[in-house]
Design a protein around this motif. Structure first.
Motif, PDB file in Angstrom:
ATOM      1  N   ASP A  58       0.820  -1.224   0.000  1.00 40.31           N
ATOM      2  CA  ASP A  58       0.000   0.000   0.000  1.00 40.31           C
ATOM      3  C   ASP A  58       0.846   1.262   0.000  1.00 40.31           C
ATOM      4  O   ASP A  58       0.557   2.223  -0.703  1.00 40.31           O
ATOM      5  CB  ASP A  58      -0.914   0.035   1.246  1.00 40.31           C
ATOM      6  CG  ASP A  58      -2.055  -0.979   1.125  1.00 40.31           C
ATOM      7  OD1 ASP A  58      -2.241  -1.514   0.016  1.00 40.31           O
ATOM      8  OD2 ASP A  58      -2.735  -1.231   2.134  1.00 40.31           O
ATOM      9  N   GLU A  59       1.913   1.264   0.800  1.00 36.81           N
ATOM     10  CA  GLU A  59       2.680   2.503   0.974  1.00 36.81           C
ATOM     11  C   GLU A  59       3.821   2.664  -0.027  1.00 36.81           C
ATOM     12  O   GLU A  59       4.152   3.774  -0.416  1.00 36.81           O
ATOM     13  CB  GLU A  59       3.236   2.573   2.410  1.00 36.81           C
ATOM     14  CG  GLU A  59       2.125   2.733   3.439  1.00 36.81           C
ATOM     15  CD  GLU A  59       2.620   2.512   4.864  1.00 36.81           C
ATOM     16  OE1 GLU A  59       3.829   2.627   5.112  1.00 36.81           O
ATOM     17  OE2 GLU A  59       1.760   2.215   5.729  1.00 36.81           O
ATOM     18  N   ASN A  60       4.445   1.545  -0.414  1.00 32.58           N
ATOM     19  CA  ASN A  60       5.614   1.649  -1.292  1.00 32.58           C
ATOM     20  C   ASN A  60       5.364   1.100  -2.697  1.00 32.58           C
ATOM     21  O   ASN A  60       6.147   1.361  -3.600  1.00 32.58           O
ATOM     22  CB  ASN A  60       6.808   0.888  -0.691  1.00 32.58           C
ATOM     23  CG  ASN A  60       7.098   1.303   0.739  1.00 32.58           C
ATOM     24  OD1 ASN A  60       6.556   0.737   1.684  1.00 32.58           O
ATOM     25  ND2 ASN A  60       7.919   2.313   0.919  1.00 32.58           N
ATOM     26  N   GLY A  61       4.331   0.290  -2.834  1.00 39.69           N
ATOM     27  CA  GLY A  61       4.005  -0.272  -4.150  1.00 39.69           C
ATOM     28  C   GLY A  61       4.647  -1.638  -4.377  1.00 39.69           C
ATOM     29  O   GLY A  61       5.610  -2.012  -3.706  1.00 39.69           O
ATOM     30  N   GLU A  62       4.087  -2.341  -5.355  1.00 40.76           N
ATOM     31  CA  GLU A  62       4.558  -3.709  -5.601  1.00 40.76           C
ATOM     32  C   GLU A  62       5.990  -3.739  -6.160  1.00 40.76           C
ATOM     33  O   GLU A  62       6.772  -4.639  -5.815  1.00 40.76           O
ATOM     34  CB  GLU A  62       3.607  -4.455  -6.555  1.00 40.76           C
ATOM     35  CG  GLU A  62       4.106  -5.871  -6.811  1.00 40.76           C
ATOM     36  CD  GLU A  62       3.118  -6.785  -7.499  1.00 40.76           C
ATOM     37  OE1 GLU A  62       1.977  -6.359  -7.746  1.00 40.76           O
ATOM     38  OE2 GLU A  62       3.526  -7.940  -7.780  1.00 40.76           O
ATOM     39  N   VAL A  63       6.349  -2.747  -6.985  1.00 44.45           N
ATOM     40  CA  VAL A  63       7.689  -2.764  -7.591  1.00 44.45           C
ATOM     41  C   VAL A  63       8.755  -2.720  -6.486  1.00 44.45           C
ATOM     42  O   VAL A  63       9.744  -3.473  -6.521  1.00 44.45           O
ATOM     43  CB  VAL A  63       7.860  -1.581  -8.582  1.00 44.45           C
ATOM     44  CG1 VAL A  63       9.294  -1.482  -9.078  1.00 44.45           C
ATOM     45  CG2 VAL A  63       6.899  -1.738  -9.751  1.00 44.45           C
ATOM     46  N   TYR A  64       8.506  -1.868  -5.485  1.00 45.18           N
ATOM     47  CA  TYR A  64       9.429  -1.766  -4.349  1.00 45.18           C
ATOM     48  C   TYR A  64       9.498  -3.099  -3.609  1.00 45.18           C
ATOM     49  O   TYR A  64      10.581  -3.582  -3.268  1.00 45.18           O
ATOM     50  CB  TYR A  64       8.960  -0.646  -3.409  1.00 45.18           C
ATOM     51  CG  TYR A  64       9.803  -0.523  -2.154  1.00 45.18           C
ATOM     52  CD1 TYR A  64      10.949   0.266  -2.148  1.00 45.18           C
ATOM     53  CD2 TYR A  64       9.453  -1.199  -0.978  1.00 45.18           C
ATOM     54  CE1 TYR A  64      11.731   0.375  -1.005  1.00 45.18           C
ATOM     55  CE2 TYR A  64      10.226  -1.097   0.166  1.00 45.18           C
ATOM     56  CZ  TYR A  64      11.365  -0.318   0.150  1.00 45.18           C
ATOM     57  OH  TYR A  64      12.140  -0.215   1.279  1.00 45.18           O
ATOM     58  N   PHE A  65       8.307  -3.698  -3.355  1.00 45.74           N
ATOM     59  CA  PHE A  65       8.261  -4.984  -2.644  1.00 45.74           C
ATOM     60  C   PHE A  65       9.107  -6.029  -3.389  1.00 45.74           C
ATOM     61  O   PHE A  65       9.901  -6.765  -2.782  1.00 45.74           O
ATOM     62  CB  PHE A  65       6.811  -5.470  -2.503  1.00 45.74           C
ATOM     63  CG  PHE A  65       6.705  -6.851  -1.914  1.00 45.74           C
ATOM     64  CD1 PHE A  65       6.792  -7.052  -0.543  1.00 45.74           C
ATOM     65  CD2 PHE A  65       6.555  -7.972  -2.735  1.00 45.74           C
ATOM     66  CE1 PHE A  65       6.723  -8.332   0.005  1.00 45.74           C
ATOM     67  CE2 PHE A  65       6.484  -9.259  -2.192  1.00 45.74           C
ATOM     68  CZ  PHE A  65       6.569  -9.428  -0.824  1.00 45.74           C
ATOM     69  N   ARG A  66       8.938  -6.090  -4.717  1.00 46.69           N
ATOM     70  CA  ARG A  66       9.668  -7.113  -5.501  1.00 46.69           C
ATOM     71  C   ARG A  66      11.177  -6.866  -5.456  1.00 46.69           C
ATOM     72  O   ARG A  66      11.963  -7.811  -5.429  1.00 46.69           O
ATOM     73  CB  ARG A  66       9.168  -7.126  -6.950  1.00 46.69           C
ATOM     74  CG  ARG A  66       7.715  -7.515  -7.125  1.00 46.69           C
ATOM     75  CD  ARG A  66       7.386  -8.901  -6.633  1.00 46.69           C
ATOM     76  NE  ARG A  66       5.945  -9.162  -6.655  1.00 46.69           N
ATOM     77  CZ  ARG A  66       5.362 -10.138  -5.976  1.00 46.69           C
ATOM     78  NH1 ARG A  66       6.078 -10.961  -5.234  1.00 46.69           N
ATOM     79  NH2 ARG A  66       4.064 -10.310  -6.037  1.00 46.69           N
ATOM     80  N   GLU A  67      11.557  -5.602  -5.471  1.00 50.99           N
ATOM     81  CA  GLU A  67      12.976  -5.267  -5.400  1.00 50.99           C
ATOM     82  C   GLU A  67      13.576  -5.793  -4.081  1.00 50.99           C
ATOM     83  O   GLU A  67      14.637  -6.408  -4.057  1.00 50.99           O
ATOM     84  CB  GLU A  67      13.100  -3.753  -5.409  1.00 50.99           C
ATOM     85  CG  GLU A  67      14.241  -3.204  -6.201  1.00 50.99           C
ATOM     86  CD  GLU A  67      14.089  -1.699  -6.288  1.00 50.99           C
ATOM     87  OE1 GLU A  67      14.546  -1.029  -5.344  1.00 50.99           O
ATOM     88  OE2 GLU A  67      13.479  -1.218  -7.272  1.00 50.99           O
ATOM     89  N   TYR A  72      16.636  -9.514  -0.573  1.00 48.45           N
ATOM     90  CA  TYR A  72      16.748 -10.342   0.636  1.00 48.45           C
ATOM     91  C   TYR A  72      16.881 -11.832   0.289  1.00 48.45           C
ATOM     92  O   TYR A  72      17.549 -12.563   1.009  1.00 48.45           O
ATOM     93  CB  TYR A  72      15.559 -10.108   1.578  1.00 48.45           C
ATOM     94  CG  TYR A  72      15.449  -8.668   2.057  1.00 48.45           C
ATOM     95  CD1 TYR A  72      16.599  -7.925   2.379  1.00 48.45           C
ATOM     96  CD2 TYR A  72      14.216  -8.038   2.182  1.00 48.45           C
ATOM     97  CE1 TYR A  72      16.503  -6.607   2.808  1.00 48.45           C
ATOM     98  CE2 TYR A  72      14.111  -6.717   2.615  1.00 48.45           C
ATOM     99  CZ  TYR A  72      15.272  -6.004   2.923  1.00 48.45           C
ATOM    100  OH  TYR A  72      15.175  -4.697   3.338  1.00 48.45           O
ATOM    101  N   LEU A  73      16.273 -12.245  -0.809  1.00 53.39           N
ATOM    102  CA  LEU A  73      16.427 -13.651  -1.205  1.00 53.39           C
ATOM    103  C   LEU A  73      17.883 -13.931  -1.598  1.00 53.39           C
ATOM    104  O   LEU A  73      18.470 -14.933  -1.173  1.00 53.39           O
ATOM    105  CB  LEU A  73      15.470 -13.984  -2.370  1.00 53.39           C
ATOM    106  CG  LEU A  73      15.628 -15.374  -2.981  1.00 53.39           C
ATOM    107  CD1 LEU A  73      15.494 -16.483  -1.937  1.00 53.39           C
ATOM    108  CD2 LEU A  73      14.604 -15.606  -4.094  1.00 53.39           C
ATOM    109  N   LEU A  74      18.470 -13.036  -2.371  1.00 58.55           N
ATOM    110  CA  LEU A  74      19.865 -13.244  -2.779  1.00 58.55           C
ATOM    111  C   LEU A  74      20.789 -13.236  -1.556  1.00 58.55           C
ATOM    112  O   LEU A  74      21.729 -14.022  -1.479  1.00 58.55           O
ATOM    113  CB  LEU A  74      20.298 -12.211  -3.829  1.00 58.55           C
ATOM    114  CG  LEU A  74      19.568 -12.346  -5.174  1.00 58.55           C
ATOM    115  CD1 LEU A  74      20.016 -11.275  -6.162  1.00 58.55           C
ATOM    116  CD2 LEU A  74      19.757 -13.734  -5.804  1.00 58.55           C
TER     117      LEU A  74
END
Ligand code: S3P
Length: 187
Positions: A58-67, A72-74
């Motif tokens: 909601d606050e940062n958007g999906e693109v930010y979440f995916r980044e 964090y996965l790497l």
């Protein structure tokens, strides 16, 4: 099963699959059975960002979440050893799939869309449940959107070295046993 080889296997085990397919619960049970650590990528994101997944969307958007999800996965592939439960959208592209398959074993937790849709509809904080105004979508709309998203991701999930169909098991313990048997044939 070759118990010794499994005990000596030090690679990570990554559980991928669509949202609400049961990855986190299975990861915890598997980790207990295999006496290894477990880690949930969504929980790492929540902890590091200090916000819930829905707040981040909601606050940062999906693109930010995916980044952040990718970052964090790497990081986990370098620093964590054990069983990792991934978010449903964490296999962003072919590069990530290839990387996870080299860093460990990728497992596809395969649950039917009907079961997933019920779970998301009835008990979910997942962003996909809500429309732009924050209202809960109808069951029909939710199912159609989940199906479209699943079809977009299916090809990446299916490249996992191991597939486990959750509906074939009566309990998470049975599922973990089934998965351990499959894993032991790969190590
Ligand atoms: C998502 C799945 C969720 C979470 C976020 C986005 C997705 O994880 O990462 O809500 O796009 O499929 P789970 O698969 O653990 O529900």
């Amino acid at each position: 099963m070759n118990k010794n080889r499994l005990e000596y296997y030090k690679g990570n085990i990554y559980l991928c699959g669509f949202m609400a397919s049961g990855k986190s619960t299975l990861a915890k049970t598997l980790a207990t059975r295999m006496e290894r650590e477990d880690c949930d990528l969504d929980e790492v994101i929540v902890e590091k960002e200090g916000k819930s997944i829905r707040e981040i969307f909601d606050e940062n958007g999906e693109v930010y979440f995916r980044e952040k999800e990718r970052e964090y996965l790497l990081e986990l592939t370098r620093e964590f050893k054990g069983i990792v439960s991934l978010g449903g959208g964490a296999l962003h592209n072919q590069h990530i799939v290839d990387h996870l398959k080299v860093s460990g074993l990728l497992v596809f937790v395969d649950t039917s869309l009907e079961v997933i849709s019920e779970r998301v509809f009835n008990n979910s904080e997942r962003p996909i449940l809500f429309d732009k105004e924050g209202k809960i979508k109808t069951k029909e709309t939710l199912f159609t959107e989940l199906k479209t998203l699943y079809l977009e991701r299916e090809d990446l999930y299916k490249q996992a070295q191991i597939h486990i169909k959750t509906q074939l098991y009566n309990s998470v313990n049975e599922m973990a046993d089934g998965l351990i048997a499959k894993i032991s044939r790969h190590v």
